[in-house]
Design an enzyme around this catalytic site. Structure first.
Site, mmCIF file in Angstrom:
data_model
loop_
_atom_site.group_PDB
_atom_site.id
_atom_site.type_symbol
_atom_site.label_atom_id
_atom_site.label_comp_id
_atom_site.label_asym_id
_atom_site.label_seq_id
_atom_site.Cartn_x
_atom_site.Cartn_y
_atom_site.Cartn_z
ATOM 1 N N TYR A 238 0.806 -1.221 0.000
ATOM 2 C CA TYR A 238 0.000 0.000 0.000
ATOM 3 C C TYR A 238 0.842 1.275 0.000
ATOM 4 C CZ TYR A 238 -4.422 -2.486 0.687
ATOM 5 O OH TYR A 238 -5.534 -3.278 0.532
ATOM 6 N N LYS B 113 1.746 -15.089 5.651
ATOM 7 C CA LYS B 113 1.843 -16.129 4.616
ATOM 8 C C LYS B 113 3.317 -16.417 4.358
ATOM 9 C CE LYS B 113 -0.337 -18.830 1.646
ATOM 10 N NZ LYS B 113 -1.150 -19.978 2.119
ATOM 11 N N ASP C 229 -4.927 -17.427 4.598
ATOM 12 C CA ASP C 229 -6.060 -18.122 3.998
ATOM 13 C C ASP C 229 -6.827 -18.921 5.044
ATOM 14 O OD1 ASP C 229 -3.708 -19.582 4.154
ATOM 15 O OD2 ASP C 229 -4.059 -20.745 2.348
ATOM 16 N N ASP D 246 -6.401 -5.161 5.781
ATOM 17 C CA ASP D 246 -7.472 -4.447 5.091
ATOM 18 C C ASP D 246 -8.575 -5.415 4.674
ATOM 19 O OD1 ASP D 246 -8.904 -2.457 3.819
ATOM 20 O OD2 ASP D 246 -7.597 -2.364 2.069
ATOM 21 N N ASP E 228 -12.573 -6.135 6.799
ATOM 22 C CA ASP E 228 -13.890 -6.039 6.163
ATOM 23 C C ASP E 228 -14.655 -7.352 6.316
ATOM 24 O OD1 ASP E 228 -13.344 -3.461 5.407
ATOM 25 O OD2 ASP E 228 -13.828 -3.758 3.291
#
Length: 341
Positions: free
Chosen positions: A126, A173, A206, A230, A234
């Site tokens: 980002y 990850k 995941d 992020d 959500d």
């Protein structure tokens, strides 16, 4: 009445101005009841500011935000990157804190969800380090030990402050991104060694996404990198009842900005139908931050009044029109204000 706090309020775009009005009314009632002085100053930022002044975040707005004790921001439109992403980096608001909890009567997967995602806010992809190679693109992902340790400490302190389960789950990850996520996971493990009273575990992103749907009640505090955080925040908000109930904080060592998770919802702008709970709950987080950093118990009381009022409203069945109810944005906010007073 003790300490007068200066709050900069970004009204934003779309439904933003309606939510800003609602938040200011509810915040004013709670602060007045708790004996907290609050001076709110509106500052221009977002699409409307870009059109009117040629800058999504005019210099005078940045100065006003810097000068305030805290900033409360309604959603902005297409210029969000030039506002919130810029402010996060400019003010070094390195911790993005997003609670997700069930509220009575709201469409959560379970009634016992109460978790927090602590997201590193200044690094990862980002930062915008992208290169256009014509028929391909390359993105630079930056993850440092210093920033990773800093956000890990924030997560462990959050787990301590919450009490209860006192567990931090590091989400990454590193089995694929061995360098960047390897740095992050090792940094979190190092910090964990200094918090013997807090349980620590790790989970691949995941698996975390799956478990947030399958067993959201088992999470306490999740700490993760910028992009993963992020996405997961959500997801957790929706699992707990929707983005309309999801507040967020962007916190640094000397500054903080609070905002709802959702966007500007231009499709319902002007209809006065949007649920203002997310921005009101963000104001609660702002009051809690002021209570902690200014050692002001009155701010904590105002926050408690405000959060209890929101819970009481939704428990009573009160709903705005965007979620199938009959109340306008201002009517819902008036109900919260009357309960908080």
């Amino acid at each position: 009445m003790i300490g007068m706090y200066g709050i900069s309020l970004v009204a934003g775009d779309g439904i933003g101005p309606e939510l800003a009005d609602a938040a200011e009314a509810a915040l004013g009632a709670a602060c007045s009841a708790a004996g907290v002085g609050m001076r709110v100053t509106r500052v221009a930022a977002g699409d409307a500011a870009l059109e009117a002044e040629g800058a999504a975040l005019p210099a005078r707005s940045l100065e006003a935000i810097r000068a305030s004790d805290a900033c409360l921001k309604a959603p902005v439109g297409e210029s969000a990157r030039d506002v919130i992403v810029f402010l996060r980096r400019e003010l070094d608001l390195y911790a993005n804190i997003r609670p997700a909890r069930s509220y009575p009567g709201m469409p959560a997967l379970r009634e016992d969800i109460d978790l927090v995602i602590v997201r590193e806010n200044t690094e990862d992809v980002y930062t915008g380090g992208e290169v256009d190679l014509g028929d391909a693109g390359v993105a630079l992902r930056t993850v440092s030990s210093a920033a990773s340790e800093r956000i890990a400490r924030c997560a462990f302190e959050e787990a301590r402050a919450r009490g209860g389960r006192r567990r931090v789950t590091c989400v990454h990850k590193s089995n694929v991104m061995r360098v960047t996520d390897g740095i992050f996971s090792r940094a979190c493990a190092r910090v964990a060694s200094g918090y013997g009273d807090v349980e620590f575990d790790e989970m691949y992103v995941d698996a975390c996404a799956m478990n947030l749907v399958r067993e959201p009640q088992k999470f306490d505090v999740i700490v993760t990198t910028n992009m993963f955080g992020d996405i997961l925040s959500d997801e957790s908000a929706q699992v707990a009842g929707g983005l309309g109930m999801a507040p967020a904080a962007n916190i640094g060592d000397s500054a903080a900005l609070f905002e709802p998770v959702h966007g500007a919802a231009f499709d319902i702008a002007g209809t006065r139908s949007a649920n203002p709970s997310s921005i009101i709950l963000s104001a609660c987080m702002m009051l809690d931050w002021l209570a902690r950093t200014r050692r002001d118990a009155r701010c904590a009381e105002a926050s408690s009044r405000l959060s209890s009022a929101v819970r009481s409203m939704v428990a009573s069945g009160a709903r705005t029109r965007d979620v199938g109810g009959s109340l306008s944005t201002s009517e819902f906010a008036d109900g919260v204000a009357s309960r908080a007073a």
